[in-house]
Design an enzyme around this catalytic site. Structure first.
Site, PDB file in Angstrom:
ATOM      1  N   ARG A  96     -30.952  -9.120  77.214  1.00 26.86           N
ATOM      2  CA  ARG A  96     -31.892  -9.426  76.651  1.00 26.86           C
ATOM      3  C   ARG A  96     -31.770 -10.094  75.242  1.00 26.86           C
ATOM      4  O   ARG A  96     -32.501 -10.659  74.399  1.00 26.86           O
ATOM      5  CB  ARG A  96     -32.676  -8.063  76.375  1.00 26.86           C
ATOM      6  N   TYR A  97     -30.496  -9.347  74.598  1.00 19.98           N
ATOM      7  CA  TYR A  97     -29.969  -9.845  73.547  1.00 19.98           C
ATOM      8  C   TYR A  97     -28.904 -10.028  73.455  1.00 19.98           C
ATOM      9  O   TYR A  97     -27.556 -10.265  73.998  1.00 19.98           O
ATOM     10  CB  TYR A  97     -29.544  -8.083  72.654  1.00 19.98           C
ATOM     11  N   ARG A 100     -25.318  -8.515  73.832  1.00 25.66           N
ATOM     12  CA  ARG A 100     -24.516  -7.156  74.674  1.00 25.66           C
ATOM     13  C   ARG A 100     -25.142  -7.415  76.484  1.00 25.66           C
ATOM     14  O   ARG A 100     -26.620  -7.880  76.081  1.00 25.66           O
ATOM     15  CB  ARG A 100     -25.297  -6.205  73.590  1.00 25.66           C
ATOM     16  N   CYS A 109     -29.326   9.126  90.818  1.00 24.93           N
ATOM     17  CA  CYS A 109     -29.589  10.133  89.268  1.00 24.93           C
ATOM     18  C   CYS A 109     -28.818  11.374  89.550  1.00 24.93           C
ATOM     19  O   CYS A 109     -29.227  11.726  91.294  1.00 24.93           O
ATOM     20  CB  CYS A 109     -30.210   9.914  88.498  1.00 24.93           C
ATOM     21  N   CYS A 113     -36.248  11.545  86.717  1.00 26.82           N
ATOM     22  CA  CYS A 113     -37.361  12.197  85.594  1.00 26.82           C
ATOM     23  C   CYS A 113     -38.874  11.516  85.599  1.00 26.82           C
ATOM     24  O   CYS A 113     -38.623  10.417  85.939  1.00 26.82           O
ATOM     25  CB  CYS A 113     -36.741  11.574  83.531  1.00 26.82           C
ATOM     26  N   CYS A 116     -39.486   7.893  83.927  1.00 27.29           N
ATOM     27  CA  CYS A 116     -38.357   7.619  84.119  1.00 27.29           C
ATOM     28  C   CYS A 116     -39.839   6.098  84.332  1.00 27.29           C
ATOM     29  O   CYS A 116     -39.942   5.131  85.023  1.00 27.29           O
ATOM     30  CB  CYS A 116     -37.722   7.423  85.368  1.00 27.29           C
ATOM     31  N   ARG A 118     -37.869   2.923  84.937  1.00 31.88           N
ATOM     32  CA  ARG A 118     -37.506   2.888  86.239  1.00 31.88           C
ATOM     33  C   ARG A 118     -37.846   3.253  88.140  1.00 31.88           C
ATOM     34  O   ARG A 118     -36.831   2.983  88.880  1.00 31.88           O
ATOM     35  CB  ARG A 118     -35.609   2.237  86.144  1.00 31.88           C
ATOM     36  N   ASP A 279     -42.059   5.078  78.039  1.00 32.21           N
ATOM     37  CA  ASP A 279     -42.950   3.559  78.421  1.00 32.21           C
ATOM     38  C   ASP A 279     -43.772   3.411  79.581  1.00 32.21           C
ATOM     39  O   ASP A 279     -44.052   4.760  79.755  1.00 32.21           O
ATOM     40  CB  ASP A 279     -41.733   3.204  78.981  1.00 32.21           C
ATOM     41  N   ASP A 316     -40.480  -0.098  72.942  1.00 33.63           N
ATOM     42  CA  ASP A 316     -39.479  -1.406  74.078  1.00 33.63           C
ATOM     43  C   ASP A 316     -41.302  -2.467  73.998  1.00 33.63           C
ATOM     44  O   ASP A 316     -41.708  -1.258  74.992  1.00 33.63           O
ATOM     45  CB  ASP A 316     -39.347  -0.798  75.127  1.00 33.63           C
ATOM     46  N   LYS A 323     -36.468  -3.636  71.480  1.00 36.24           N
ATOM     47  CA  LYS A 323     -36.905  -2.884  71.015  1.00 36.24           C
ATOM     48  C   LYS A 323     -37.447  -2.460  69.659  1.00 36.24           C
ATOM     49  O   LYS A 323     -36.616  -3.999  68.864  1.00 36.24           O
ATOM     50  CB  LYS A 323     -36.556  -1.498  71.185  1.00 36.24           C
TER      51      LYS A 323
END
Length: 363
Positions: A96-97, A100, A109, A113, A116, A118, A279, A316, A323
């Site tokens: 995206r950037y 990085r 995981c 959560c 989440c 995702r 999100d 985001d 972000k």
């Protein structure tokens, strides 16, 4: 009053197990079965031990125990709320950037959560990890782009991999001359601190690149003695740590709890980094606050705690636009008047390229 502490031996993964241990009511079982059929559930012994079954507003339970609210998809919510797929040139990579990339190694995981972003992509029934050909293609993508200075290992949780496998991955990345920083995002030191063994710590240290670990925690009570010791093992080995948290209704959306969380990070030698606005993941509206409330909290935090305790409050932007800082402004144009924002207010948010987007987005 001291709350009762639940002691379990293994991770709870089924709604019936949550009911049997008093973490969810029997009357909710049918709804929770529907939730679990779509979104992964896992509550480790360490996390279960933090929950007060007698407190219907327990801040740890709100993060990890499913509810029927998750069956309702709110306006604007979407399966890929931050647009990972828009910026995924090869499997496992999100670019995206310019300098990085995210490297999504696994899709499991230690805990799942309830907020989440995702949640449609992780957990049982999905691919556990990248295949070997996909892994090599991802490495080739990174090798071919000299502008990539940092690789961020995510997923899922990269610390669910074995120390042996992580050591191989770290070595592969550090062998790429232009990759100078490898950052790992994880909940493991909180959710399963015993995994942060000497072998795991050694696997994360590699010649040729600086290793950083970003810890995800949302309430000060998550930083137990065991969690703090796990973080200390990393930091004492020379691996710096930063934090990321999500602003969550009923968890940390008041000045007292947010202050306690940021102070706890700093006491652990973890620099507060990001406080994410929630999100637009499906079924998470009951956990989101408004942007205006988040700004108010950040303003109160600025006046209450040390500069070391100040995270960046970020949004985001839906659709993959990255972000953007959305904290309160302290420079007001003369003709502007402060006013009380309502939940339905639409904002114009600028991304890092200077493009302007509406939030919430169009339906």
């Amino acid at each position: 009053m001291t709350k009762s502490r639940l002691t379990i031996a293994t991770t709870l993964r089924q709604p019936a197990e949550l009911v049997a241990h008093g973490l969810a009511p029997l009357s909710a079982l049918a709804d929770l079965e529907q939730v679990a059929a779509r979104y992964a559930v896992a509550v480790t012994p360490e996390i279960a031990g933090l929950i007060d079954p007698g407190d219907p507003a327990d801040p740890i339970a709100r993060q990890f125990i499913p509810t029927a609210d998750e069956l309702v998809t709110g306006p604007g919510e979407r399966a890929d709320p931050i647009g990972d797929q828009t910026h995924s040139p090869v499997s496992g990579i999100v670019h995206r950037y310019p300098d990085r990339v995210l490297f999504k190694l696994v899709h499991v995981c230690a805990v799942y959560c309830r907020f989440c972003f995702r949640r449609e992509m992780v957990g049982p029934g999905r691919d556990i990890a990248l295949s070997e050909p996909a892994y090599q293609s991802a490495l080739d993508y990174i090798r071919a782009r000299k502008e990539i200075w940092e690789v961020i290992l995510t997923g899922g949780d990269p610390l669910m991999l074995s120390p042996r496998r992580l050591a191989e991955i770290m070595a592969d990345l550090a062998a790429i001359a232009h990759v100078r920083v490898i950052r790992l995002h994880t909940r493991v030191p909180v959710a399963d601190p015993g995994r942060i063994s000497d072998q795991m710590v050694a696997a994360l240290k590699v010649k040729g690149a600086a290793s950083w670990v970003a810890l995800h925690a949302n309430h000060a009570s998550e930083l137990t003695g065991k969690a703090r010791a796990a973080c200390a093992r990393l930091i004492d080995a020379g691996i710096p740590m930063v934090s990321q948290s999500v602003l969550l209704r009923g968890v940390n959306d008041n000045p007292t709890d947010l202050e306690a969380l940021m102070r706890a990070f700093v006491e652990c030698r973890i620099k507060p980094y990001y406080l994410h606005h929630g999100d637009l993941a499906p079924g998470t509206a009951h956990l989101r606050t408004t942007l205006a409330h988040g700004q108010q909290l950040m303003r109160s935090l600025r006046g209450r705690v040390s500069g070391l305790c100040q995270p960046d409050y970020v949004l985001d932007i839906p659709g993959g636009h990255g972000k953007s800082p959305v904290g309160p402004g302290y420079l007001v144009v003369d003709h502007a008047q402060e006013r009380e924002y309502q939940a339905e207010t639409r904002y114009r948010v600028s991304d890092y390229c200077g493009d302007v987007h509406l939030y919430p987005p169009d339906q």
